[in-house]
Design a protein around this motif. Structure first.
Motif, PDB file in Angstrom:
ATOM      1  N   LYS A 170       0.830  -1.195   0.000  1.00  0.00           N
ATOM      2  CA  LYS A 170       0.000   0.000   0.000  1.00  0.00           C
ATOM      3  C   LYS A 170       0.867   1.248   0.000  1.00  0.00           C
ATOM      4  N   HIS A 171       0.331   2.319  -0.554  1.00  0.00           N
ATOM      5  CA  HIS A 171       1.013   3.606  -0.479  1.00  0.00           C
ATOM      6  C   HIS A 171       0.874   4.131   0.949  1.00  0.00           C
ATOM      7  N   VAL A 172       1.956   4.691   1.462  1.00  0.00           N
ATOM      8  CA  VAL A 172       1.971   5.136   2.854  1.00  0.00           C
ATOM      9  C   VAL A 172       2.056   6.662   2.931  1.00  0.00           C
ATOM     10  N   LEU A 173       1.030   7.259   3.539  1.00  0.00           N
ATOM     11  CA  LEU A 173       1.048   8.677   3.875  1.00  0.00           C
ATOM     12  C   LEU A 173       1.410   8.764   5.355  1.00  0.00           C
ATOM     13  N   LEU A 174       2.243   9.736   5.719  1.00  0.00           N
ATOM     14  CA  LEU A 174       2.746   9.800   7.097  1.00  0.00           C
ATOM     15  C   LEU A 174       2.670  11.219   7.652  1.00  0.00           C
ATOM     16  N   SER A 175       2.207  11.330   8.893  1.00  0.00           N
ATOM     17  CA  SER A 175       2.301  12.579   9.658  1.00  0.00           C
ATOM     18  C   SER A 175       2.956  12.271  10.988  1.00  0.00           C
ATOM     19  N   VAL A 176       3.807  13.181  11.441  1.00  0.00           N
ATOM     20  CA  VAL A 176       4.503  13.018  12.717  1.00  0.00           C
ATOM     21  C   VAL A 176       4.371  14.315  13.502  1.00  0.00           C
ATOM     22  N   GLY A 177       3.958  14.221  14.752  1.00  0.00           N
ATOM     23  CA  GLY A 177       3.887  15.438  15.557  1.00  0.00           C
ATOM     24  C   GLY A 177       2.898  15.322  16.698  1.00  0.00           C
ATOM     25  N   ARG A 178       2.921  16.327  17.536  1.00  0.00           N
ATOM     26  CA  ARG A 178       1.994  16.381  18.671  1.00  0.00           C
ATOM     27  C   ARG A 178       0.590  16.646  18.154  1.00  0.00           C
ATOM     28  N   LEU A 179      -0.374  15.917  18.689  1.00  0.00           N
ATOM     29  CA  LEU A 179      -1.753  16.016  18.212  1.00  0.00           C
ATOM     30  C   LEU A 179      -2.472  17.169  18.909  1.00  0.00           C
ATOM     31  N   VAL A 180      -2.253  18.361  18.354  1.00  0.00           N
ATOM     32  CA  VAL A 180      -2.902  19.570  18.844  1.00  0.00           C
ATOM     33  C   VAL A 180      -3.662  20.205  17.688  1.00  0.00           C
ATOM     34  N   LYS A 181      -4.474  21.189  17.994  1.00  0.00           N
ATOM     35  CA  LYS A 181      -5.378  21.761  16.997  1.00  0.00           C
ATOM     36  C   LYS A 181      -4.649  22.285  15.774  1.00  0.00           C
ATOM     37  N   ARG A 182      -3.543  23.040  15.975  1.00  0.00           N
ATOM     38  CA  ARG A 182      -2.882  23.701  14.853  1.00  0.00           C
ATOM     39  C   ARG A 182      -2.310  22.712  13.838  1.00  0.00           C
ATOM     40  N   LYS A 183      -2.026  21.474  14.272  1.00  0.00           N
ATOM     41  CA  LYS A 183      -1.465  20.478  13.361  1.00  0.00           C
ATOM     42  C   LYS A 183      -2.467  20.064  12.292  1.00  0.00           C
ATOM     43  N   ILE A 185      -4.495  17.617  11.958  1.00  0.00           N
ATOM     44  CA  ILE A 185      -4.619  16.209  11.599  1.00  0.00           C
ATOM     45  C   ILE A 185      -6.059  15.726  11.732  1.00  0.00           C
ATOM     46  N   ASN A 186      -6.765  16.206  12.756  1.00  0.00           N
ATOM     47  CA  ASN A 186      -8.170  15.830  12.878  1.00  0.00           C
ATOM     48  C   ASN A 186      -8.981  16.345  11.686  1.00  0.00           C
ATOM     49  N   TRP A 187      -8.689  17.564  11.248  1.00  0.00           N
ATOM     50  CA  TRP A 187      -9.351  18.137  10.062  1.00  0.00           C
ATOM     51  C   TRP A 187      -9.027  17.303   8.820  1.00  0.00           C
ATOM     52  N   PHE A 188      -7.779  16.898   8.689  1.00  0.00           N
ATOM     53  CA  PHE A 188      -7.343  16.133   7.519  1.00  0.00           C
ATOM     54  C   PHE A 188      -8.050  14.773   7.464  1.00  0.00           C
ATOM     55  N   VAL A 189      -8.106  14.083   8.610  1.00  0.00           N
ATOM     56  CA  VAL A 189      -8.754  12.769   8.644  1.00  0.00           C
ATOM     57  C   VAL A 189     -10.235  12.893   8.291  1.00  0.00           C
ATOM     58  N   GLU A 190     -10.875  13.921   8.813  1.00  0.00           N
ATOM     59  CA  GLU A 190     -12.310  14.080   8.606  1.00  0.00           C
ATOM     60  C   GLU A 190     -12.670  14.550   7.198  1.00  0.00           C
ATOM     61  N   ASN A 191     -11.819  15.404   6.604  1.00  0.00           N
ATOM     62  CA  ASN A 191     -12.197  16.056   5.349  1.00  0.00           C
ATOM     63  C   ASN A 191     -11.455  15.578   4.111  1.00  0.00           C
ATOM     64  N   VAL A 192     -10.231  15.094   4.277  1.00  0.00           N
ATOM     65  CA  VAL A 192      -9.427  14.720   3.111  1.00  0.00           C
ATOM     66  C   VAL A 192      -9.404  13.206   2.889  1.00  0.00           C
ATOM     67  N   ILE A 193      -9.249  12.434   3.964  1.00  0.00           N
ATOM     68  CA  ILE A 193      -9.170  10.979   3.812  1.00  0.00           C
ATOM     69  C   ILE A 193     -10.380  10.407   3.070  1.00  0.00           C
ATOM     70  N   PRO A 194     -11.613  10.817   3.399  1.00  0.00           N
ATOM     71  CA  PRO A 194     -12.758  10.274   2.640  1.00  0.00           C
ATOM     72  C   PRO A 194     -12.692  10.584   1.150  1.00  0.00           C
ATOM     73  N   LYS A 195     -12.153  11.736   0.781  1.00  0.00           N
ATOM     74  CA  LYS A 195     -12.015  12.085  -0.635  1.00  0.00           C
ATOM     75  C   LYS A 195     -10.982  11.186  -1.320  1.00  0.00           C
ATOM     76  N   LEU A 196      -9.913  10.853  -0.593  1.00  0.00           N
ATOM     77  CA  LEU A 196      -8.905   9.956  -1.151  1.00  0.00           C
ATOM     78  C   LEU A 196      -9.477   8.546  -1.337  1.00  0.00           C
ATOM     79  N   VAL A 197     -10.255   8.117  -0.361  1.00  0.00           N
ATOM     80  CA  VAL A 197     -10.853   6.777  -0.438  1.00  0.00           C
ATOM     81  C   VAL A 197     -11.733   6.643  -1.678  1.00  0.00           C
ATOM     82  N   GLU A 198     -12.409   7.728  -2.058  1.00  0.00           N
ATOM     83  CA  GLU A 198     -13.263   7.705  -3.246  1.00  0.00           C
ATOM     84  C   GLU A 198     -12.455   7.462  -4.523  1.00  0.00           C
ATOM     85  N   LYS A 199     -11.198   7.894  -4.530  1.00  0.00           N
ATOM     86  CA  LYS A 199     -10.371   7.833  -5.746  1.00  0.00           C
ATOM     87  C   LYS A 199      -9.383   6.664  -5.762  1.00  0.00           C
TER      88      LYS A 199
END
Length: 372
Positions: A170-183, A185-199
């Motif tokens: 599988k292709h691997v996308l990676l993020s590293v860092g403290r899980l705080v608002k400015r990062k 990551i929660n926005w990315f999982v909620e809004n971008v990952i579903p769009k990638l899954v469609e494609k």
């Protein structure tokens, strides 16, 4: 030239600022005599301010310049200037100057402005300093460095084992860092990952890190049924992190704007790029200085899920077609953000203040926003 480096964040404590200060001290030692005064108290303990003044007084006749690791230490500058009477250089990261507290904002910028030079780790940090009344003439941009020597080769890791994570082929996308608002990551999982899954369902997004937003991210994964596509590892060891860098196809840094909280630079971007991983990141704050746009990665406007998804899919195609892309990225990053060059720029800043060159290199400041 003798430099007394007062380092609030320093090993054995762990973190990005700690790694930065350690690497800077080690590399500065090639050009000047550096004595480090590390923090042995709490990260934000005022006891370190008192201890630092004591150590500075003891070394007043043995140093040419006092170098402070961040703006939190700026309240000791008046003492250094009036009693010790030595030139002071202070390094500013970003968060240490943008703390959203009225009392902090009333005093800290004024203290920082008392320094002879203010080294900002990005253009965005310099802009924030100037907004707060710090003299533009004092603010110099010197970026963060990276060394190829910091990398190690590991062959096995239980936590990041491919079979355990179900990431084989599988292709691997990676993020590293403290899980705080400015990062973001929660926005990315909620809004971008579903769009990638469609494609393209042949990918997995690995998140290495922990923090207050972990539970929020876990809930998003569960609510949207993304368990197959998102793996939240929590904190990982250096060995695991090295393995993740070696298997990742794209590094993701989807920061979002947060008042009073900023990304001063993005050290993890350099770490990823030094492994040859192309980066897709938000065109925001200090991140803009960590990515060579369209060369080591792509900058995307923050909070634009369609563009993030588009650029990720485009980048995955490029990685598939051009296996040499990682080698090019790695070499470009190691050339541009070479610690040896970065250290020489710090040396030049010190030398211009103390009038001591010791036969070394002096860099003239360019007109690009005070950047060396």
């Amino acid at each position: 030239m003798k430099v007394l480096f007062i380092a609030r964040n320093y090993p054995p404590h762990v973190g990005g600022a700690e790694r930065l200060n350690y690497n800077l001290a080690q590399n500065l030692g090639k050009f000047v005599d550096v004595k480090v005064i590390p923090n042995r108290f709490g990260k934000y303990s005022p006891l370190f301010h008192v201890y630092s003044i004591f150590k500075i007084m003891l070394n007043r006749d043995k140093v040419d310049i006092v170098f402070l690791s961040d703006a939190y230490l700026s309240p000791i500058i008046p003492v250094i200037k009036k009693i010790v009477k030595k030139p002071v250089v202070i390094k500013v990261h970003g968060l240490d100057i943008t703390v959203p507290n009225k009392i902090y904002q009333f005093f800290i910028p004024k203290f920082v402005n008392m320094a002879d030079n203010v080294v900002c780790i990005s253009r965005a940090t310099r802009e924030e300093c100037i907004k707060r009344g710090i003299s533009p003439d004092k603010c110099k941009v010197i970026l963060i460095g990276i060394d190829k020597e910091h990398q190690k080769t590991y062959t096995h890791s239980k936590k990041a084992d491919g079979k355990q994570l179900n990431i084989a082929n599988k292709h691997v996308l990676l993020s590293v860092g403290r899980l705080v608002k400015r990062k973001g990551i929660n926005w990315f999982v909620e809004n971008v990952i579903p769009k990638l899954v469609e494609k393209d369902k042949n990918f997995v997004y690995i998140i290495a890190g922990d923090g207050p937003y972990r539970k929020i991210i876990e809930n998003i994964i569960s609510n949207k049924g993304l368990e197959r596509y998102v793996k939240l590892l929590g904190k990982v060891s250096d060995e695991d992190l090295e393995l993740l860098y070696n298997i990742a196809d794209i590094f993701i840094m989807p920061n979002i704007p947060v008042d009073g909280d900023m990304e001063g630079f993005g050290i993890v971007i350099l770490e990823a790029s030094s492994h040859g991983i192309p980066v897709i990141a938000s065109n925001l704050e200090g991140i803009k200085d960590a990515v060579v746009n369209e060369k080591t990665g792509v900058l995307v406007e923050p909070l634009d899920p369609d563009m993030f998804a588009k650029e990720i899919l485009k980048m995955l195609e490029s990685v598939r077609e051009n296996r040499k892309i990682k080698k090019k990225i790695r070499q470009m990053v190691l050339d541009k953000y070479n610690w040896n060059k970065i250290s020489q720029k710090y040396y030049s800043t010190f030398a211009l203040l103390t009038k001591k060159t010791n036969g070394g290199f002096l860099y003239e400041s360019r007109d690009s926003g005070g950047e060396y």
